[in-house]
Design a protein around this motif. Structure first.
Motif, PDB file in Angstrom:
ATOM      1  N   THR A 250      22.214  66.094  25.058  1.00 38.25           N
ATOM      2  CA  THR A 250      22.455  66.397  26.506  1.00 38.25           C
ATOM      3  C   THR A 250      23.802  65.697  27.022  1.00 38.25           C
ATOM      4  O   THR A 250      24.622  66.386  27.664  1.00 38.25           O
ATOM      5  CB  THR A 250      21.277  65.601  27.564  1.00 38.25           C
TER       6      THR A 250
ATOM      7  N   LEU B 159      17.451  65.667  32.765  1.00 37.75           N
ATOM      8  CA  LEU B 159      16.675  65.488  31.615  1.00 37.75           C
ATOM      9  C   LEU B 159      16.805  64.242  30.763  1.00 37.75           C
ATOM     10  O   LEU B 159      16.111  63.977  29.891  1.00 37.75           O
ATOM     11  CB  LEU B 159      17.507  66.565  30.586  1.00 37.75           C
ATOM     12  N   VAL B 160      17.793  63.325  31.245  1.00 40.48           N
ATOM     13  CA  VAL B 160      18.061  61.937  30.247  1.00 40.48           C
ATOM     14  C   VAL B 160      16.677  61.070  30.633  1.00 40.48           C
ATOM     15  O   VAL B 160      15.926  60.652  29.771  1.00 40.48           O
ATOM     16  CB  VAL B 160      18.956  61.253  30.652  1.00 40.48           C
TER      17      VAL B 160
ATOM     18  N   LEU C 207      20.529  68.906  33.790  1.00 44.40           N
ATOM     19  CA  LEU C 207      20.812  68.029  32.685  1.00 44.40           C
ATOM     20  C   LEU C 207      21.008  66.556  32.799  1.00 44.40           C
ATOM     21  O   LEU C 207      20.397  65.912  31.981  1.00 44.40           O
ATOM     22  CB  LEU C 207      22.252  68.585  32.318  1.00 44.40           C
TER      23      LEU C 207
ATOM     24  N   ARG D 189      26.225  68.360  26.148  1.00 47.28           N
ATOM     25  CA  ARG D 189      26.151  69.422  27.197  1.00 47.28           C
ATOM     26  C   ARG D 189      26.945  69.155  28.445  1.00 47.28           C
ATOM     27  O   ARG D 189      27.455  69.914  29.203  1.00 47.28           O
ATOM     28  CB  ARG D 189      24.426  69.742  27.491  1.00 47.28           C
ATOM     29  N   LEU D 190      26.660  67.829  28.937  1.00 48.16           N
ATOM     30  CA  LEU D 190      27.426  67.315  30.199  1.00 48.16           C
ATOM     31  C   LEU D 190      28.751  67.368  29.774  1.00 48.16           C
ATOM     32  O   LEU D 190      29.667  67.655  31.107  1.00 48.16           O
ATOM     33  CB  LEU D 190      27.013  66.036  30.444  1.00 48.16           C
TER      34      LEU D 190
ATOM     35  N   THR E  99      23.968  71.519  36.033  1.00 51.10           N
ATOM     36  CA  THR E  99      24.168  70.109  35.738  1.00 51.10           C
ATOM     37  C   THR E  99      23.475  68.916  36.188  1.00 51.10           C
ATOM     38  O   THR E  99      23.161  68.081  35.471  1.00 51.10           O
ATOM     39  CB  THR E  99      25.948  69.978  36.419  1.00 51.10           C
TER      40      THR E  99
ATOM     41  N   TRP F 185      15.080  69.090  21.133  1.00 52.59           N
ATOM     42  CA  TRP F 185      13.674  69.703  21.676  1.00 52.59           C
ATOM     43  C   TRP F 185      12.568  69.811  20.659  1.00 52.59           C
ATOM     44  O   TRP F 185      11.481  69.668  20.783  1.00 52.59           O
ATOM     45  CB  TRP F 185      14.176  71.101  22.080  1.00 52.59           C
TER      46      TRP F 185
ATOM     47  N   SER G 284      23.950  77.053  23.439  1.00 49.87           N
ATOM     48  CA  SER G 284      24.708  75.800  23.981  1.00 49.87           C
ATOM     49  C   SER G 284      26.074  76.098  23.753  1.00 49.87           C
ATOM     50  O   SER G 284      26.665  76.743  23.037  1.00 49.87           O
ATOM     51  CB  SER G 284      24.422  74.736  23.054  1.00 49.87           C
TER      52      SER G 284
ATOM     53  N   ALA H  65      18.029  64.486  21.593  1.00 48.44           N
ATOM     54  CA  ALA H  65      17.800  64.798  22.748  1.00 48.44           C
ATOM     55  C   ALA H  65      18.759  64.304  23.871  1.00 48.44           C
ATOM     56  O   ALA H  65      19.292  65.230  24.492  1.00 48.44           O
ATOM     57  CB  ALA H  65      16.451  64.829  23.235  1.00 48.44           C
TER      58      ALA H  65
ATOM     59  N   ASP I 111      21.183  68.852  20.812  1.00 52.23           N
ATOM     60  CA  ASP I 111      20.146  69.171  21.887  1.00 52.23           C
ATOM     61  C   ASP I 111      18.951  69.934  21.279  1.00 52.23           C
ATOM     62  O   ASP I 111      17.628  69.886  21.441  1.00 52.23           O
ATOM     63  CB  ASP I 111      20.720  69.476  23.122  1.00 52.23           C
TER      64      ASP I 111
END
Length: 316
Positions: free
Chosen positions: A175, A145-146, A142, A178-179, A139, A225, A254, A171, A221
């Motif tokens: 993300t 990643l921002v 992730l 994903r969070l 986490t 990529w 994912s 992206a 996401d």
């Protein structure tokens, strides 16, 4: 028609797409087909399939890259462009290094448990600390990643603003999805503590395919990529080899309570091999900052560490 097709195939952007996306996906499909013949399994249904699909994706990319030689940089080169917008050169450099390493640590810690959600929930009952640490690290990765995405997009935007805009948009939004999924996974894991393994597994099974407002964006996401990898080669930020390390995240799973497998671990390691040198180069290329700015940065970092220490020592 033949001449037009030749012109399209000879175009620089076409060569980049063929290497980073098309050859990778064809290689992954051939690897999975090989697994089907060798072990009688379907796509994504066994470690053998995962390993052969990843091997096919890597080999397909390497062969296409050697043959087509996309981009203007040497194959393994990285070139940090100046950044003026948030997150800035220093925070952006730290994020480019920290994000893939945190993701890789999270993947590695839970590697001993099968990636699908029943095994993840079962591991919560038998190996609770390992699971919570791994998901916590992932986490944090992730979240990091921002700014990492925005730093990479800022470098790409110097020469390829279109690729930077759409790559960063896909992206960052991906993300965020994903969070959100990680939040669902956090609740599901703690259902094991509160209601027991059987009840938690039943609850997740009954709701796993439930539609929610972000469900159509689950694979955004992965698209991000690919767009950033192509844009990085087009903009001369990454050579095609490190860009392939970014694009290989197209193969990363994912979803809710997706653990680690061979393909996800190796893909994340290749991502780290691509982004960490870029982050180091960005840090070295960053303009000097004042002593006051350094002091402010250290105070902010110390405050963050103290906040985490308080919650770990007092509330956990």
């Amino acid at each position: 028609m033949g001449e037009q097709l030749k012109d399209v195939l000879a175009a620089p952007v076409t060569r980049v797409l063929l290497v980073l996306v098309v050859a990778q996906q064809i290689g992954a499909a051939l690897g999975s087909l090989a697994a089907t013949g060798l072990a009688g399994v379907r796509w994504g249904q066994s470690p053998v399939d995962d390993a052969l699909a990843l091997l096919g994706a890597v080999l397909g990319t390497l062969v296409a890259g050697v043959l087509l030689r996309p981009g203007e940089l040497p194959a393994a080169a990285v070139r940090a462009e100046p950044q003026r917008s948030w997150p800035g050169p220093r925070l952006g450099a730290v994020a480019l290094v920290a994000a893939p390493l945190l993701l890789l640590a999270g993947e590695a810690v839970r590697m001993g448990h099968f990636y699908y959600y029943p095994a993840q929930l079962a591991a919560m009952a038998t190996d609770r600390t390992t699971i919570l640490v791994s998901y916590g690290l992932f986490t944090l990765g992730l979240l990091a990643l921002v700014p990492a995405f925005l730093a990479l997009a800022a470098m790409i935007a110097v020469r390829e603003p279109g690729w930077a805009f759409w790559g960063a948009t896909a992206a960052v939004l991906g993300t965020a999805v994903r969070l959100f999924q990680d939040g669902i996974g956090f609740l599901a894991l703690h259902l094991v503590d509160v209601q027991g393994l059987d009840t938690a597994t039943h609850a997740v099974t009954a709701t796993y395919q439930s539609w929610y407002v972000l469900y159509p964006l689950t694979f955004l996401d992965n698209i991000g990529w690919a767009l950033l990898a192509v844009g990085a080669v087009r903009a001369g930020v990454l050579g095609w080899l490190p860009a392939a390390g970014v694009a290989i995240m197209l193969t990363h799973s994912s979803g809710v309570l997706k653990g680690s497998a061979v393909n996800s671990l190796v893909a994340t390691a290749l991502l780290a091999a691509a982004l960490v040198p870029l982050g180091v180069a960005a840090w070295r290329a960053a303009p000097p900052v004042s002593r006051a700015a350094w002091r402010g940065g250290w105070v902010a970092a110390a405050a963050l560490v103290a906040l985490y220490a308080y919650h770990l020592l007092v509330e956990v």
